[in-house]
Design an enzyme around this catalytic site. Structure first.
Site, short mmCIF file in Angstrom:
data_model
loop_
_atom_site.label_atom_id
_atom_site.label_comp_id
_atom_site.label_asym_id
_atom_site.label_seq_id
_atom_site.Cartn_x
_atom_site.Cartn_y
_atom_site.Cartn_z
N LYS A 133 0.83 -1.21 0.00
CA LYS A 133 0.00 0.00 0.00
C LYS A 133 0.87 1.26 0.00
CE LYS A 133 -2.16 1.45 3.71
NZ LYS A 133 -3.09 1.57 4.86
N ASP A 177 -6.54 1.31 0.71
CA ASP A 177 -6.64 1.45 2.16
C ASP A 177 -8.07 1.08 2.58
OD1 ASP A 177 -8.19 3.57 1.31
OD2 ASP A 177 -7.23 5.06 2.59
#
Length: 215
Positions: free
Chosen positions: A120, A138
């Site tokens: 991420k 997210d």
């Protein structure tokens, strides 16, 4: 979400916010990397408050190393999990100095090899700092992708891969920010604000949340 609705969905988000940007404050790729690393399970507002004090003193890998661990902790102690984040950031800075000449690498593999940097975080840096059309999934993007039917999946990676296939090329660069901001302010976790959602017509979520009754 029907394939025919995906283009209008993103066109609507683009019309409302033609040039979306991260809410983390930064001026260099390293400042961005450090801010994203610090932002795990913390708010952008809280991270910005700490980095506004840290970056004028130390905003390069070597400068952070020169602070020492305790010195760094003093600047970021208002952020959750600050001790483990300080250790990760110090080790990341050491690797950047020793292996990358103090520069943030532009490859996913090299980024993910840094302590505390997962897929991420690497996606955020590649997208925001280097302009690559990556999407960092997210909690907001995971929720929006599943709730709207845009890219349903059981894991962040599954959602990311599906978004890669379903988001039209012309919207891919900014899709990350449009979806995060939509999830943060409109398609919120507990009760989506459907009554003020510009893309409700394209969304699979039912029943739509009605506007709260006025007193």
């Amino acid at each position: 979400m029907k394939v025919a609705d995906i283009g209008p969905f993103f066109a609507t988000l683009q019309a409302a916010n033609p040039a979306p940007a991260t809410e983390l404050e930064y001026t260099t790729p390293f400042e961005l990397l450090a801010a994203v690393l610090l932002s795990a399970q913390a708010t952008d507002v809280g991270v910005n408050k700490a980095t506004r004090k840290l970056y004028p003193v130390a905003n390069t890998p070597q400068a952070i190393l020169d602070l020492g661990l305790e010195g760094l902790e003093g600047y970021i102690k208002t952020i959750g999990l600050y001790r483990s984040k300080a250790r990760h950031l110090m080790e990341t800075c050491r690797m950047l100095v020793e292996q990358h000449g103090g520069e943030v690498p532009r490859s996913r593999e090299a980024l993910e090899a840094l302590p505390g940097v997962g897929r991420k975080t690497a996606n955020v840096v590649l997208n925001v700092a280097f302009g690559e059309p990556t999407i960092a999934v997210d909690t907001h993007i995971f929720r929006v992708s599943n709730r709207t039917g845009l890219a349903p999946g059981k894991t962040p990676l599954a959602v990311e891969l599906k978004l890669g296939k379903r988001v039209p090329a012309e919207y891919r660069l900014h899709a990350h920010h449009w979806l995060i901001l939509h999830g943060r302010y409109v398609c919120v976790a507990r009760k989506p604000r459907c009554w003020e959602c510009a893309v409700a017509a394209y969304c699979d979520f039912k029943p739509k949340t009605p506007a709260p009754a006025t007193k």
